[in-house]
Write a protein that holds these residues in place. Sequence first.
Motif, PDB file in Angstrom:
ATOM      1  N   UNK A 111       0.798  -1.139  -0.008  1.00  0.00           N
ATOM      2  CA  UNK A 111       0.041   0.012  -0.008  1.00  0.00           C
ATOM      3  C   UNK A 111       1.046   1.303  -0.035  1.00  0.00           C
ATOM      4  N   UNK A 112       1.858   1.315   0.711  1.00  0.00           N
ATOM      5  CA  UNK A 112       2.772   2.260   0.716  1.00  0.00           C
ATOM      6  C   UNK A 112       3.521   2.490  -0.563  1.00  0.00           C
ATOM      7  N   UNK A 113       3.695   1.465  -1.192  1.00  0.00           N
ATOM      8  CA  UNK A 113       4.558   1.628  -2.534  1.00  0.00           C
ATOM      9  C   UNK A 113       3.379   2.155  -3.554  1.00  0.00           C
ATOM     10  N   UNK A 114       2.122   1.715  -3.404  1.00  0.00           N
ATOM     11  CA  UNK A 114       1.230   2.331  -4.344  1.00  0.00           C
ATOM     12  C   UNK A 114       0.871   3.792  -4.122  1.00  0.00           C
ATOM     13  N   UNK A 115       0.920   4.289  -2.828  1.00  0.00           N
ATOM     14  CA  UNK A 115       0.679   5.733  -2.635  1.00  0.00           C
ATOM     15  C   UNK A 115       1.705   6.491  -3.171  1.00  0.00           C
ATOM     16  N   UNK A 116       3.005   5.839  -3.046  1.00  0.00           N
ATOM     17  CA  UNK A 116       4.120   6.812  -3.778  1.00  0.00           C
ATOM     18  C   UNK A 116       3.998   6.357  -5.345  1.00  0.00           C
ATOM     19  N   UNK A 117       3.123   5.584  -5.906  1.00  0.00           N
ATOM     20  CA  UNK A 117       3.163   5.309  -7.400  1.00  0.00           C
ATOM     21  C   UNK A 117       4.164   4.156  -7.705  1.00  0.00           C
ATOM     22  N   UNK A 118       4.822   3.535  -6.684  1.00  0.00           N
ATOM     23  CA  UNK A 118       5.554   2.565  -7.250  1.00  0.00           C
ATOM     24  C   UNK A 118       4.999   1.216  -7.028  1.00  0.00           C
ATOM     25  N   UNK A 119       3.914   1.192  -6.906  1.00  0.00           N
ATOM     26  CA  UNK A 119       3.317  -0.356  -6.834  1.00  0.00           C
ATOM     27  C   UNK A 119       3.421  -1.154  -8.098  1.00  0.00           C
ATOM     28  N   UNK A 120       3.210  -2.468  -8.283  1.00  0.00           N
ATOM     29  CA  UNK A 120       3.081  -3.213  -9.138  1.00  0.00           C
ATOM     30  C   UNK A 120       2.177  -2.620 -10.214  1.00  0.00           C
ATOM     31  N   UNK A 121       0.910  -2.486  -9.726  1.00  0.00           N
ATOM     32  CA  UNK A 121      -0.168  -2.108 -10.575  1.00  0.00           C
ATOM     33  C   UNK A 121      -0.206  -0.768 -10.607  1.00  0.00           C
ATOM     34  N   UNK A 122       0.759   0.312 -10.769  1.00  0.00           N
ATOM     35  CA  UNK A 122       0.918   1.638 -10.758  1.00  0.00           C
ATOM     36  C   UNK A 122       0.309   2.422  -9.760  1.00  0.00           C
ATOM     37  N   UNK A 123       0.127   3.764  -9.812  1.00  0.00           N
ATOM     38  CA  UNK A 123      -0.462   4.423  -8.539  1.00  0.00           C
ATOM     39  C   UNK A 123      -1.864   4.087  -8.359  1.00  0.00           C
ATOM     40  N   UNK A 124      -2.492   4.773  -7.410  1.00  0.00           N
ATOM     41  CA  UNK A 124      -3.827   4.384  -6.938  1.00  0.00           C
ATOM     42  C   UNK A 124      -4.588   5.653  -7.839  1.00  0.00           C
ATOM     43  N   UNK A 125      -5.561   5.230  -8.737  1.00  0.00           N
ATOM     44  CA  UNK A 125      -6.184   6.280  -9.735  1.00  0.00           C
ATOM     45  C   UNK A 125      -6.942   7.367  -9.094  1.00  0.00           C
ATOM     46  N   UNK A 126      -7.707   7.355  -8.004  1.00  0.00           N
ATOM     47  CA  UNK A 126      -8.139   8.277  -7.422  1.00  0.00           C
ATOM     48  C   UNK A 126      -7.209   9.457  -6.529  1.00  0.00           C
ATOM     49  N   UNK A 127      -6.295   8.694  -5.926  1.00  0.00           N
ATOM     50  CA  UNK A 127      -5.238   9.569  -5.467  1.00  0.00           C
ATOM     51  C   UNK A 127      -4.422  10.246  -6.352  1.00  0.00           C
ATOM     52  N   UNK A 128      -4.005   9.620  -7.528  1.00  0.00           N
ATOM     53  CA  UNK A 128      -3.341  10.274  -8.712  1.00  0.00           C
ATOM     54  C   UNK A 128      -3.846  11.543  -9.115  1.00  0.00           C
ATOM     55  N   UNK A 129      -5.134  11.299  -9.336  1.00  0.00           N
ATOM     56  CA  UNK A 129      -6.140  12.508  -9.892  1.00  0.00           C
ATOM     57  C   UNK A 129      -5.992  13.659  -8.935  1.00  0.00           C
ATOM     58  N   UNK A 130      -6.336  13.607  -7.772  1.00  0.00           N
ATOM     59  CA  UNK A 130      -6.241  14.554  -6.923  1.00  0.00           C
ATOM     60  C   UNK A 130      -4.919  15.128  -6.875  1.00  0.00           C
ATOM     61  N   UNK A 131      -3.578  14.455  -6.892  1.00  0.00           N
ATOM     62  CA  UNK A 131      -2.646  15.101  -6.574  1.00  0.00           C
ATOM     63  C   UNK A 131      -2.036  15.820  -8.167  1.00  0.00           C
ATOM     64  N   UNK A 132      -2.669  15.407  -9.164  1.00  0.00           N
ATOM     65  CA  UNK A 132      -2.536  16.010 -10.463  1.00  0.00           C
ATOM     66  C   UNK A 132      -3.203  17.294 -10.607  1.00  0.00           C
ATOM     67  N   UNK A 133      -4.430  17.464 -10.014  1.00  0.00           N
ATOM     68  CA  UNK A 133      -4.978  18.849  -9.811  1.00  0.00           C
ATOM     69  C   UNK A 133      -4.361  19.699  -8.793  1.00  0.00           C
ATOM     70  N   UNK A 134      -3.793  19.166  -7.662  1.00  0.00           N
ATOM     71  CA  UNK A 134      -3.010  20.065  -6.821  1.00  0.00           C
ATOM     72  C   UNK A 134      -1.663  20.534  -7.414  1.00  0.00           C
TER      73      UNK A 134
END
Length: 604
Positions: A243-266
Amino acid sequence: MKLSKVEIDNFRGIRETKINFENFTTLVGPNNIGKSTVLAALNLVLDNKKPTLDDWPNRDPNGDLMRITCRFEELEDWEKRRPSISKLLYRDSLIVRMEASCNAETLKVETEYSVYCEYTNYPWVELKWADFKSHDLFGELSEHFGKSKKDFFSDISKVEEYMDTYHADKCPTVADWVEKGFPNSLQQAVPHVMYVPATFTIDEELRNTNKTSPFAILFNETLFPSIKKNDCFEDYKKVADELNRRVKGEGEDGPIPELDDTLSKLSDSINEVLDFSSSVRLELGDIKIEESFLKASKLIINEEIDTDLIYQGSGVQRALAYALLESNAYQLAKRGDESRSIIVLYEEPELYIHPHLMRRLKSVLVSRSEQNGFQVICSTHSPFLVDIGNNPESLKLMRKDQNGDRTITEVTSQIFEENDDYNERNHLRAALDFHPSVAESFFAKRALIVEGDTELAVFSLAKELADKLGVDIPLYKDTTVVSAGGKWTIPAILKTLNGLGVDFRVVHDKDQKEKRDDELDQLHHLHPYRANTKIKEQCGRCEPFVINDTFEHILWDQMENEIAPSSDKPYNSWSRVRNFLEGHIDLTQRSKNELVNLLGYSFS
């Protein structure tokens, strides 16, 4: 090892006192006499706490040293063999002293721990290095072990061996106080202390942000290690890491979509305002699993419904605090396959405990004290916690002498008469088991010992009787009326009171039953009449008040053919006195005169 004795000088309200301890010891005495102070002194020394200005009598050091000396005996074989302990012993005893002084100007407190032990007094022990260099042996020793202080003391055991071999006559064995640092030398030698004060807040005991709180110790030392052994814990860690890796965008399945969208808007918003290209990402850092578990954990009492402990009653909270401390004591006292002794310092265990649980509480504490390596010392105002029947030495009565100093009185097993037909300790033990209120006499400023419930019922109306009969009873408020639960228990109680120095009076029946002298001589040696002599022997200059023939005869005048009921004696006697007080009946002048004499004897 067991704590056998403490000597306290200049600590809080105690100028000087000495107390011997048993496996189970109860400190009794009036309020503000110093019972809690004794426990606090023991806790201060054994837990290496630093005294403050408030710990001196009247908060005024006045140049006086505060001194607390503890003597430990009954060491186990492994304790005697252990080098860190064996070198500190004096004749198989460990004697530890804490001394504290306070600077009158700066109010800074300095403490020093020392042990009384035997040691070899080598020439350099009591000399400064510069002085030792002038010693007649220094030249010889420096040739073998070096002239510099560093070289000389680099392997001091070899120097000592050399001296023991070639100059034993210059190395006498002496016994004296030797300064020792508590954390380095004494902490693993003295017993582990478990202190339960009378007042506490459960949230402090359960505070999970304080690593030294009882709950944090329990969690870190016992609960969490058990959790980590479970297979699911490793799965939990793997999921948390992923989960920690996914939060950082380093997970095997890439970043968490909803989280990535929010951070992109910021990121877009910041770049639009500041006119540069940047990206915002969420960084959790390393997740410390143990700390996270501890912060999220708490104890819940499940009794029909789950209830947070801060909303439980005071009795439950205090019982849990004891349970936490006891569990931690077992864990912290472990030393490999061996365990340090544990001393429980329990201040007023009876607080908040329902009356019907008092016997169980005493049983638990006594059973703990009977375990190997366990000792219980408590202060109490409850007769239920007195174990004097089984162990007379366990009761310590504290009070002030004429100079205001604290004194300790106790009794020994040797005071009781024991033979095949008559055992005073057994009489006392039975009385305390069936009538715990007998122990109230040991707490009394002044005790009035009576045979049973009938006398107790009548004396409950003593003040009203005195007012009606015009009798002055100046010591009424200072006197505790105690039923002995039987006539043959009275001698044992009186011996105990004499040993403790408690003032008393005794009222008992003569039990002659109109028998002639020759018939009295033939009575069985345990007939109630035979107890008269033993009671009189213990009264000394204070003659007992002997009623001819039984207590009921005071209220029902046989000379006037009044007949006392043969059943329900306590109630019928109480009812007769109550009716007399309320004017429904009158007593004969002979009965009134006897009551006047009885009240005058008992309360003046």
